[in-house]
Design an enzyme around this catalytic site. Structure first.
Site, PDB file in Angstrom:
ATOM      1  N   HIS A   1       0.838  -1.209   0.000  1.00 44.75           N
ATOM      2  CA  HIS A   1       0.000   0.000   0.000  1.00 44.75           C
ATOM      3  C   HIS A   1       0.869   1.254   0.000  1.00 44.75           C
ATOM      4  CE1 HIS A   1      -3.536   2.376   1.755  1.00 44.75           C
ATOM      5  NE2 HIS A   1      -2.516   3.171   2.022  1.00 44.75           N
ATOM      6  N   GLU A   2       1.846   1.293   0.898  1.00 45.33           N
ATOM      7  CA  GLU A   2       2.651   2.510   1.032  1.00 45.33           C
ATOM      8  C   GLU A   2       3.651   2.670  -0.113  1.00 45.33           C
ATOM      9  OE1 GLU A   2       1.802   4.665   3.075  1.00 45.33           O
ATOM     10  OE2 GLU A   2       0.656   3.579   4.578  1.00 45.33           O
TER      11      GLU A   2
ATOM     12  N   HIS B   1       0.759   4.242  -2.910  1.00 46.78           N
ATOM     13  CA  HIS B   1       0.978   5.692  -2.922  1.00 46.78           C
ATOM     14  C   HIS B   1       2.189   6.079  -3.769  1.00 46.78           C
ATOM     15  CE1 HIS B   1      -2.202   6.337  -0.148  1.00 46.78           C
ATOM     16  NE2 HIS B   1      -1.601   5.823   0.906  1.00 46.78           N
TER      17      HIS B   1
ATOM     18  N   GLU C   1      -6.555   6.528  -1.013  1.00 50.46           N
ATOM     19  CA  GLU C   1      -6.420   5.367  -0.131  1.00 50.46           C
ATOM     20  C   GLU C   1      -6.992   4.125  -0.804  1.00 50.46           C
ATOM     21  OE1 GLU C   1      -4.574   5.319   2.387  1.00 50.46           O
ATOM     22  OE2 GLU C   1      -4.298   7.485   2.542  1.00 50.46           O
TER      23      GLU C   1
END
Length: 736
Positions: A450-451, A455, A508
């Site tokens: 995810h990070e 992103h 997100e």
């Protein structure tokens, strides 16, 4: 919304963030560096009280003075003598811990107001009989007068954060509307002023054009000669029939305290990047310049692999109803080398993994700038809440062209989501043991993907003020239409300013989808130490957890306003909708009746259809998310995202009914107890730790400002008073 949903239950989980081993391994200079950065963060964290609600500062000061004069155990004796039951006193401890942990009386995760589960008259009686009241009766009575009613009030507008009639926000004066926020953003863009460290105050006069004050956070006030470049913007402007006055000095006394401690930290930096980073932060916090903070962030990115990691400023925009203003946060953490090694392997594989993402090469950044990705044990996290992972900075231009950093907060991850089997809702019995066993490891994988690759992926098509494009207009094809792209970001437009109210949750959702998509890659799972049947279980539990989170997300939807209150949980509900829409039995969702006779629900995920049905569904959706984002197609992106965000009573899922079931069976979010550091003479800083309880959390805050607690509290109340007229015709009357 029932009032019971505005009360923190007495059995709310509270865990200590253990960082003793990591802290003890630091050199004396590293401990001093961490200490002064922590001090700066804690002073700045008090700003969140002023960013949350008009009454939050008074509540904080009332409670901190109550417990400073009599510790939790001593006050319990008084409470018992006054007739409070053990449950009632525990309710006060939990409420007080909640105020300190959330830095205000609205939940950091969900943005709903919480009130004491103790009748007002009993709390007032306790305050009036307390040692704090005996010592300073006028001050304590004044504090109660300012916050006693608001502490308990649950008028419709006060139940949640929001703008206008939809809620409370101290980013905006009470009379501001969403249209005002949109106009202000256009003004800020026209003057290349960032909204991150601003608040907006509106003054209306029937004989004059509408006047808006844009107030920047800074230690310096308007008449200061600090930063002449910034000073040039501090004046009045006429814009689209309104007058805008740009000022600075918001939170000035707290900003000054931050600066003082950052200056002390400079003596213990490990390299020139850290030194220049702090120099820029100091300039930013003195002058109100976000450009200086961006420059500091550039040095922060270049500071690879520090032993003590930190970041500080006005960072996340989740709680701004418009989505542009940053809530203050500051963290200090220490590297966990073993876990960081896994993340380093993931970074090394990133360029190959990016090729697997379901969009054309032109929609990916021209070059992947390999970031630092470390696992950290948190020493200090000052703000409204503590995440498990972070990808920063949030400045689009820096992320696109210069890079970013990822951090996973290991000691938070270790305790944040531990669940007892009896409290595990909505799963088959045969799934529960598997879920408990692999929830932690699977979430570790999800956070990493995810990070770093969520992103950290995707290109924004830009045209700068000179008309120069960062893409070839004649060759870039929209994969959804088969035609050349028709839109892009222009001039000072950014992702946040363009997508505004949905920017945070949309991003997100995109990052969560990347995690779901890439966790199916065997190489990714091998990096995290999972192979064979174990890897299959981790993959399954990660998808199952996302589906369950989508159901749990309904807690954060307000039926009265039809608004979502939490970006991540809205994103997870959207993903649930996408997977349900995929059909073919991939996900099933049934309304049932529990063993207790109350409404219940059951979620199932067919693990044999994750690759054949689930992966293609996520692939299609993820590609659309990226295309709309890359091309600045707000209309298309908003229409799609709002479609999947809709909570209706339509068959077969009846989400509104399901929401009621979720609310009846919800588990309170955990709170965290953090250590303090203390310097005595020439000795290395010492770590002060506290028990994992509401009393321990309260005591950690009582001990947090040993040298200047009274001064800081007076500053807080003065700052509150100076803006009180923007939310109340009568204002607040605090007497320090």
């Amino acid at each position: 919304m029932d009032n019971c949903h505005h009360i923190l239950p007495n059995d709310t989980g509270i865990s200590s963030l253990d960082c003793r081993e990591a802290f003890q391994l630091l050199l004396k200079s590293e401990k001093l560096y961490a200490h002064y950065l922590s001090r700066a963060s804690w002073y700045g964290g008090l700003i969140v009280l002023l960013q949350t609600s008009p009454e939050s500062p008074s509540i904080y000061v009332l409670l901190i003075r109550l417990f400073r004069a009599q510790g939790p155990e001593e006050l319990k004796g008084l409470a018992t003598s006054l007739g409070l039951t053990e449950d009632e006193y525990q309710a006060l401890l939990i409420y007080s811990a909640g105020i300190f942990a959330n830095m205000g009386n609205y939940k950091s995760f969900g943005d709903t107001k919480f009130i004491p589960n103790l009748c007002k008259e009993k709390l007032k009686t306790l305050v009036w009989n307390s040692e704090a009241f005996r010592q300073h009766p006028e001050k304590m009575e004044s504090l109660w007068k300012n916050c006693g009613e608001l502490m308990y009030s649950l008028l419709p507008r006060q139940k949640q954060l929001g703008i206008g009639e939809k809620g409370i926000s101290t980013y905006f004066s009470k009379n501001c509307t969403m249209k005002d926020a949109e106009l202000a953003q256009k003004f800020l863009d026209s003057k290349t002023i960032s909204a991150y460290n601003t608040r907006l105050f509106k003054t209306e006069d029937s004989d004059e054009p509408c006047c808006f004050e844009v107030r920047l956070a800074s230690a310096a006030v308007n008449d200061s000669d600090v930063d002449t470049d910034m000073s040039k913007k501090l004046k009045s402007f006429e814009f689209k029939g309104a007058r805008f006055e740009v000022t600075r000095g918001d939170y000035a006394p707290l900003m000054k305290k931050m600066v003082e401690n950052l200056q002390k930290a400079r003596a213990y930096t490990a390299n020139t990047h850290e030194e220049q980073m702090l120099e820029c932060y100091i300039k930013s916090f003195l002058s109100g310049s976000i450009e200086a903070h961006k420059e500091g962030s550039r040095h922060w990115i270049r500071d690879k692999g520090p032993i003590v990691e930190s970041y500080i400023g006005f960072i996340e925009s989740y709680r701004d109803p418009y989505g542009s203003r940053g809530e203050f946060e500051g963290f200090v953490a220490i590297v966990n080398k073993a876990m960081s090694a896994k993340f380093s392997q993931l970074v090394a594989s990133a360029e190959e993994l990016l090729k697997e993402l379901p969009w054309p090469r032109a929609f990916e950044k021209d070059a992947f700038l390999k970031p630092d990705f470390t696992s950290l044990d948190v020493l200090t996290f000052a703000g409204s809440g503590i995440p498990v992972g972070i990808n920063i900075p949030n400045y689009d231009d820096i992320r696109q062209m210069e890079g970013f950093k990822n951090v996973s907060l290991g000691n938070v991850l270790a305790v944040a989501y531990s669940t007892e089997k009896e409290k595990l809702t909505f799963l088959l019995e045969e799934d529960k043991d598997l879920y408990i066993k692999w929830k932690g490891p699977s979430f570790e994988v999800q956070v990493g993907l995810h990070e770093l690759l969520g992103h950290g992926s995707g290109k924004l098509f830009l045209q700068d003020e000179k008309g120069i494009l960062n893409f070839e207009k004649s060759t870039v094809i929209n994969p959804e239409t088969g035609e050349h792209i028709q839109s892009w970001y222009k001039g000072s437009e950014t992702w946040d300013s363009k997508f505004s109210t949905i920017a945070s949750t949309y991003e997100e959702c995109r990052a969560e989808c990347v995690g779901l998509y890439l966790c199916l890659n065997k190489e990714v799972l091998r990096i995290f130490g999972h192979e064979g049947a174990e890897a299959e279980d981790v993959m399954y539990v990660n998808w199952l957890n996302m589906v369950r989170a989508g159901v749990l997300g309904l807690e954060f939807y307000t039926t009265e306003t039809k608004q979502w209150r939490q970006a991540h949980m809205q994103a997870r509900f959207v993903i649930l909708r996408v997977l349900l829409e995929a059909g073919e039995g991939l996900v099933s969702l049934q309304h049932t009746v529990g063993k207790d006779g109350k409404p219940d629900a059951l979620i199932t995920l067919d693990r044999n259809k994750i690759f054949s049905v689930g992966k293609p569904a996520v692939e299609r959706f993820l590609r659309r998310l990226q295309v709309f984002k890359s091309t600045a197609d707000v209309e298309g992106g908003r229409a799609m995202y709002e479609y999947y965000s809709a909570v209706t009573e339509d068959e077969p899922y009846r989400f509104l009914t399901l929401r009621e079931t979720v609310l009846q069976r919800k588990e309170a979010r955990k709170m965290f107890v953090q250590a303090n550091t203390r310097v005595t003479g020439d000795e290395p800083p010492q770590l002060l730790e506290y028990e994992s309880s509401a009393a321990g959390l309260i005591q950690s805050f009582v001990d947090r400002f040993p040298e200047d607690a009274d001064e800081i509290e007076c500053h807080l109340l003065e700052l509150q008073q100076s803006t009180a007229h923007f939310w109340s015709s009568t204002g607040l009357q605090n007497k320090g």
